[in-house]
Design an enzyme around this catalytic site. Structure first.
Site, PDB file in Angstrom:
ATOM      1  CG  ASP A  96      -2.045   1.001   1.090  1.00  0.00           C
ATOM      2  OD1 ASP A  96      -2.054   1.760   0.108  1.00  0.00           O
ATOM      3  OD2 ASP A  96      -2.914   1.019   1.979  1.00  0.00           O
ATOM      4  CB  ALA A  97       3.470   2.411  -2.011  1.00  0.00           C
ATOM      5  CE  LYS A  98      -4.148   4.728  -0.209  1.00  0.00           C
ATOM      6  NZ  LYS A  98      -3.563   3.871   0.854  1.00  0.00           N
ATOM      7  NE  ARG A  99       6.076   5.175  -3.686  1.00  0.00           N
ATOM      8  CZ  ARG A  99       6.050   5.225  -2.361  1.00  0.00           C
ATOM      9  NH1 ARG A  99       4.960   5.627  -1.732  1.00  0.00           N
ATOM     10  NH2 ARG A  99       7.115   4.880  -1.654  1.00  0.00           N
TER      11      ARG A  99
END
Length: 280
Positions: A96-99
């Site tokens: 979960d890094a939402k890049r």
């Protein structure tokens, strides 16, 4: 080398272990609740305990990279080890890094999480498409090459998301619906399920005006502490409910640091979800 696609691996894991994703969110308040220090030692103890308790029995673990990154390189090293140990125990890992970026920068983000030789290689990555869906092309391509997947922010549970995701384009379609349509195109013809999914909040109520049939997984935060329950899932997701991967973080993590209590909580949520989404 050809790798088995993420969608196929996820479908099998969901069928065998139940469709549950447990978040690994070691924020300061939760570390304190566990009696741990807000430091690298506490972070490592927390993460290893969650992995030990759940990685051999849940379908997906989802570490939130920000809670590791805040400790610098030592925190990232803990994240690397957690990913390695979780995957070794049989769980799929969604980072979960939402890049979200453009061009070579997006390509570098993709290399960090979606290339099999990367220390942080994960089975899937959360990404933001709000520089335009096309900006995700490097991540889409690398995910395909490495048998990985993406979860694209489409209809998120935070109230602020609506000002972008529910905005109406010139063609009369909302931005969120447009993202879902892109994902359906990515997954066309893939069996048993495509590898490109959407993040769709379980707390959003009736979503029948959106076509959630993207032939891919729907990562659904909101079960537990945010107020949604397993029983709500069929009403929210309709015919697409079989592809839903509900995410539970605090609802499981609050039972730590006792390993047996964490396991029991995860198993309880998994069974509740399995029962709720089972065909009538």
């Amino acid at each position: 080398m050809s790798w088995e696609p993420f969608g196929a691996r996820l479908r099998r894991a969901m069928d065998e272990r139940g469709p549950l994703c447990v978040g690994i969110d070691p924020h300061a308040a939760l570390l304190a609740d566990w009696g741990l220090g807000d430091d690298v030692a506490g972070l490592e103890r927390f993460s290893r305990t969650v992995v030990e308790a759940t990685a051999d029995r849940v379908a997906v673990l989802k570490p939130q990279s920000a809670f590791f990154e805040r400790f610098g390189s030592r925190g990232v090293a803990v994240l690397e080890k957690s990913v390695e140990e979780a995957r070794a125990a049989g769980a799929l890992v969604v980072m979960d890094a939402k890049r979200g970026d453009i061009g070579s920068t997006m390509a570098a983000y993709a290399e960090s999480f979606l290339h099999r030789d990367a220390p942080l290689f994960s089975d899937a990555l959360t990404v933001s498409p709000y520089l335009g869906y096309g900006s995700l092309k490097p991540a889409v391509e690398l995910a395909r090459e490495n048998g990985a997947g993406l979860f694209v922010l489409a209809l998120t549970s935070n109230p602020e998301g609506a000002e972008v995701q529910r905005a109406v384009r010139g063609d009369g379609r909302t931005v969120g619906a447009t993202m879902l349509a892109h994902l359906a195109a990515e997954n066309a013809g893939q069996e048993p399920m495509g590898s490109f999914g959407a993040v769709v909040g379980a707390t959003l109520g009736d979503l029948s005006s959106f076509d959630l049939a993207v032939n891919g997984p729907l990562l659904a935060p909101g079960i537990g502490a945010q107020g949604a329950t397993a029983a709500d899932l069929p009403a929210v997701f309709g015919a697409a409910v079989r592809n839903v991967v509900p995410n539970v973080s605090r609802g499981v993590l609050r039972h730590g640091p006792d390993v047996a209590s964490l396991r029991a909580a995860a198993e309880r949520f998994a069974e509740e979800i399995r029962a709720a989404v089972a065909p009538a």
